[in-house]
Write a protein that holds these residues in place. Structure first.
Motif, PDB file in Angstrom:
ATOM      1  N   GLN A 155       1.177  24.702  35.443  1.00  0.00           N
ATOM      2  CA  GLN A 155       1.364  23.524  35.034  1.00  0.00           C
ATOM      3  C   GLN A 155       1.110  22.481  33.629  1.00  0.00           C
ATOM      4  O   GLN A 155      -0.270  22.877  33.851  1.00  0.00           O
ATOM      5  N   GLY A 156       1.635  22.924  33.081  1.00  0.00           N
ATOM      6  CA  GLY A 156       1.347  22.271  31.487  1.00  0.00           C
ATOM      7  C   GLY A 156       0.667  23.385  30.632  1.00  0.00           C
ATOM      8  O   GLY A 156       1.011  23.016  29.307  1.00  0.00           O
ATOM      9  N   VAL A 157       0.658  24.668  30.854  1.00  0.00           N
ATOM     10  CA  VAL A 157       0.699  25.564  30.126  1.00  0.00           C
ATOM     11  C   VAL A 157       2.382  25.794  29.828  1.00  0.00           C
ATOM     12  O   VAL A 157       2.403  26.238  30.062  1.00  0.00           O
ATOM     13  N   LYS A 158       2.101  26.115  28.277  1.00  0.00           N
ATOM     14  CA  LYS A 158       3.208  26.629  27.486  1.00  0.00           C
ATOM     15  C   LYS A 158       3.311  27.821  26.877  1.00  0.00           C
ATOM     16  O   LYS A 158       3.648  28.597  27.246  1.00  0.00           O
ATOM     17  N   SER A 159       1.922  28.769  27.022  1.00  0.00           N
ATOM     18  CA  SER A 159       2.410  30.342  26.506  1.00  0.00           C
ATOM     19  C   SER A 159       0.708  30.530  26.608  1.00  0.00           C
ATOM     20  O   SER A 159      -0.645  29.545  26.358  1.00  0.00           O
ATOM     21  N   VAL A 160       0.109  31.798  26.747  1.00  0.00           N
ATOM     22  CA  VAL A 160      -1.411  32.441  26.479  1.00  0.00           C
ATOM     23  C   VAL A 160      -1.783  33.366  25.663  1.00  0.00           C
ATOM     24  O   VAL A 160      -0.223  34.370  25.368  1.00  0.00           O
TER      25      VAL A 160
END
Length: 312
Positions: free
Chosen positions: A229-234
């Protein structure tokens, strides 16, 4: 108990077992070398050579354990864990060397088979088999957690096969007089061990080259991080291992503005620990992807469904 404590206990247990196995192997090695020369048996000499490499492999494994326990310092900030992989690689090279020696020696004996004393050959091989089985039992519990111990285990395992081969050869010579079987069995032992040695060498080289640890999928790891939750990309995701059983991960994580970077970092670490047993991580959290990242590097896009009221 922490993972570092678990590893310390496992290392201590492996060290104790290695010492016992080394004592048994080294004690019998001298007798087997002498017996191999006296009986003129290449199969027994082959087994004695394997016993010699067993002792060397166990000694190297113990040295790796001792060096690996050294604390990290200014020159070796990761510590000395990688030394056990160097030891495992060296053990593989020794096995290849022994196999080459046996094949060359066997070629000469095929052309001119010598007389072999099957009785003494069998007695020594039976005693060697007992020593091998005890050593294998001691090393079995640690072989899956350490390539270093696995290399020593493979050495003893190959020698156990050698002892069985010598016993079979001694029986055939005793009842048929066919001495060439001695060289044939020696060759079969060498060819049987080589593929397993190659697999271990590949595993060791993969760690030395900082490859992805066996059984781990980088794409799957990236998708699990992106699902937090809260991660857009890596991006800039790297997974490697300092040594067997000690995977390490670094990554740049782009997160949504307004979210807590500390909470996201904690959630990612929990996910990595639970799903992949990765406990050593370095995460760089960014609201905007760093400038030098290119599309070719690949992104693991956020799999969550966007709110229909949110801006596109």
């Amino acid at each position: 108990m922490s993972t570092s404590d678990d590893r310390a206990l496992q290392t201590q247990s492996n060290e104790h077992r290695l010492w016992i196995a080394l004592g048994l192997t080294a004690s019998f090695m001298v007798a087997e070398v002498v017996a191999g020369l006296l009986t003129n048996s290449l199969a027994l000499i082959s087994d004695a050579a394997h016993m010699l490499t067993d002792a060397a492999a166990l000694a190297i494994a113990l040295a790796a354990v001792q060096i690996g326990k050294r604390q990290a310092d200014a020159s070796r900030t990761f510590g000395y864990y990688r030394f056990e992989i160097l030891a495992a690689t060296f053990n593989c090279l020794m096995l290849f060397g022994v196999a080459a020696y046996i094949l060359i020696e066997a070629y000469g004996r095929f052309k001119n088979p010598p007389e072999v004393q099957s009785g003494a050959m069998m007695v020594v091989a039976c005693l060697g088999l007992v020593v091998n089985l005890i050593s294998m039992k001691l090393l079995q519990s640690g072989k899956d957690a350490s390539l270093n111990v696995k290399g020593a285990y493979l050495e003893v395992w190959s020698d156990m096969l050698g002892s069985i081969g010598v016993i079979v050869g001694a029986l055939i010579i005793r009842f048929t007089g066919w001495t060439m079987v001695d060289a044939i069995i020696a060759v079969l032992i060498g060819l049987w061990v080589l593929p397993r040695t190659w697999v271990l060498l590949q595993e060791s080289l993969n760690i030395l080259l900082e490859g992805v640890p066996s059984g781990m999928n980088v794409a799957e790891i990236g998708e699990n991080i992106a699902a937090v939750q809260g991660v857009k990309s890596v991006h800039d995701l790297h997974v490697w291992a300092l040594t067997s059983g000690k995977p390490t991960l670094t990554a740049h994580v782009v997160y949504e503005a307004g979210c807590s970077a500390d909470d996201i970092r904690n959630d990612i670490n929990v996910t990595l620990a639970r799903s992949f047993s990765i406990f050593h991580t370095t995460l760089q959290l960014e609201i905007i992807p760093c400038d030098f990242v290119k599309k070719a590097d690949g992104f693991f896009a956020e799999p969550k469904i966007k709110d229909s009221n949110s801006a596109s």
